[in-house]
Design an enzyme around this catalytic site. Structure first.
Site, PDB file in Angstrom:
ATOM      1  N   CYS A   3      77.303   0.983  61.091  1.00 14.98           N
ATOM      2  CA  CYS A   3      77.792   0.358  62.326  1.00 14.98           C
ATOM      3  C   CYS A   3      78.226  -1.097  62.128  1.00 14.98           C
ATOM      4  CB  CYS A   3      76.754   0.467  63.425  1.00 14.98           C
ATOM      5  SG  CYS A   3      75.124  -0.141  62.976  1.00 14.98           S
ATOM      6  N   HIS A  54      70.889  -1.813  64.961  1.00 15.36           N
ATOM      7  CA  HIS A  54      72.233  -1.360  65.373  1.00 15.36           C
ATOM      8  C   HIS A  54      73.123  -2.530  65.782  1.00 15.36           C
ATOM      9  CE1 HIS A  54      75.168   1.581  66.655  1.00 15.36           C
ATOM     10  NE2 HIS A  54      75.318   0.895  67.763  1.00 15.36           N
ATOM     11  N   HIS A  66      71.772 -16.458  69.169  1.00 16.84           N
ATOM     12  CA  HIS A  66      72.822 -15.946  68.290  1.00 16.84           C
ATOM     13  C   HIS A  66      72.796 -16.746  66.989  1.00 16.84           C
ATOM     14  CE1 HIS A  66      75.150 -19.389  69.989  1.00 16.84           C
ATOM     15  NE2 HIS A  66      75.673 -19.414  68.771  1.00 16.84           N
ATOM     16  N   ASP A 124      75.239   5.426  62.601  1.00 20.98           N
ATOM     17  CA  ASP A 124      75.132   6.266  61.397  1.00 20.98           C
ATOM     18  C   ASP A 124      74.813   5.453  60.141  1.00 20.98           C
ATOM     19  OD1 ASP A 124      77.496   4.910  61.055  1.00 20.98           O
ATOM     20  OD2 ASP A 124      78.735   6.696  60.704  1.00 20.98           O
TER      21      ASP A 124
END
Length: 298
Positions: free
Chosen positions: A92, A291, A259, A89
């Site tokens: 996150c 996301h 990462h 939404d």
């Protein structure tokens, strides 16, 4: 962030980066509003924070999709035990960060960390006041976060269990307020160090630092990127690891998962339980374009 319906031929789910990416040729506000309404309705079918799931549930999403992604998920499965999904939404990142941090404090029961984070919260409160924010615009959010922090400390009548923490994270009246707390802390840090953040912001949008905070940091539903993550990590002194799941391939021919560790600029760092390295992040988020979800190391 706002999830988008599957659209690729290979079955991969993409995530929308912003309204311009799909609606650049449309100027009908009614049509755009209808599309956003559909996206919001889809997002509301999921809790703000889900249950823990095995990494196999992530692989199931891509069974008919990109082979590179499936191979990368196998690599993730060797390093991570579970995933906890967050609602797409636009909030996150902050919800994942919120839950991961409170869950860590609940498990560690580190009184020194409680004192440390309270001091940093107070510095953020003072920064907002110095920047001219009326106290009534942010005080309720700060108060609610500190209440949640107190409640995860065990041995008191108000202490909560891990299961209760999950339920609270799904309660909109609690979850949204804590997200707003983090948004104000992030905004204060960016504006307080405007000279540092300005080049990054100018690279993202042709706005001033203050305008960026008003339009892209403080409002609910606005997506987060490296500027937000750097700011919240620095402001609260919390290292954050973001693991990237995308279709990029490795130059050596093998499959690897990249990462990035966001390490606070200040020297005031928490200690990670079970590690002598204070820079070792105890919050790990999985990033797929648009996301963030929560990852749990093995």
């Amino acid at each position: 962030m706002r999830n988008k319906e599957p659209a690729l031929d290979d079955g991969e789910v993409e995530y929308e980066a912003g309204p311009e990416s799909c609606w650049g040729n449309f100027e009908d506000d009614d049509v755009m509003q209808q599309q956003f309404s559909i996206q919001d309705d889809e997002a509301k079918k999921f809790p703000f924070v889900g249950d823990k799931e095995p990494l196999s549930s992530l692989a199931a999403e891509y069974q008919s999709g990109s082979p590179i992604l499936l191979e990368k998920i196998k690599v993730l499965d060797q390093q991570y035990a579970a995933i906890r999904r967050t609602r797409g939404d636009g909030n996150c990142f902050f919800r994942g960060f919120m839950f991961s941090y409170l869950e860590h404090v609940l498990e560690a029961q580190d009184s020194a960390e409680i004192d440390r984070i309270k001091a940093n919260v107070e510095r953020s409160r003072n920064a907002l006041q110095t920047l001219g924010y009326p106290e009534l615009t942010f005080e309720d959010f700060f108060t609610l976060f500190l209440e949640q922090l107190e409640d995860v400390i065990q041995g008191k009548e108000i202490s909560i269990s891990p299961e209760e923490l999950v339920l609270r994270s799904r309660d909109q009246s609690v979850s949204d307020y804590v997200v707003m707390f983090f948004r104000f802390v992030t905004s204060a840090e960016i504006q307080k160090r405007s000279e540092f953040f300005e080049p990054f912001i100018m690279g993202l949008s042709n706005t001033t630092v203050e305008q960026f905070c008003k339009s892209a940091v403080e409002p609910m539903g606005e997506e987060s990127d490296h500027v937000h993550i750097t700011a919240i990590s620095d402001a609260l002194g919390i290292p954050i690891r973001v693991v990237y799941l995308d279709r990029s391939s490795c130059d050596t021919g093998g499959v690897s998962v990249n990462h990035h560790d966001f390490i606070p600029a200040a020297g005031d760092l928490p200690s990670a339980r079970g590690s002598s390295d204070k820079n070792n992040p105890f919050i790990t988020l999985l990033y797929r374009p648009g996301h963030y979800d929560i990852l749990y190391p093995k």
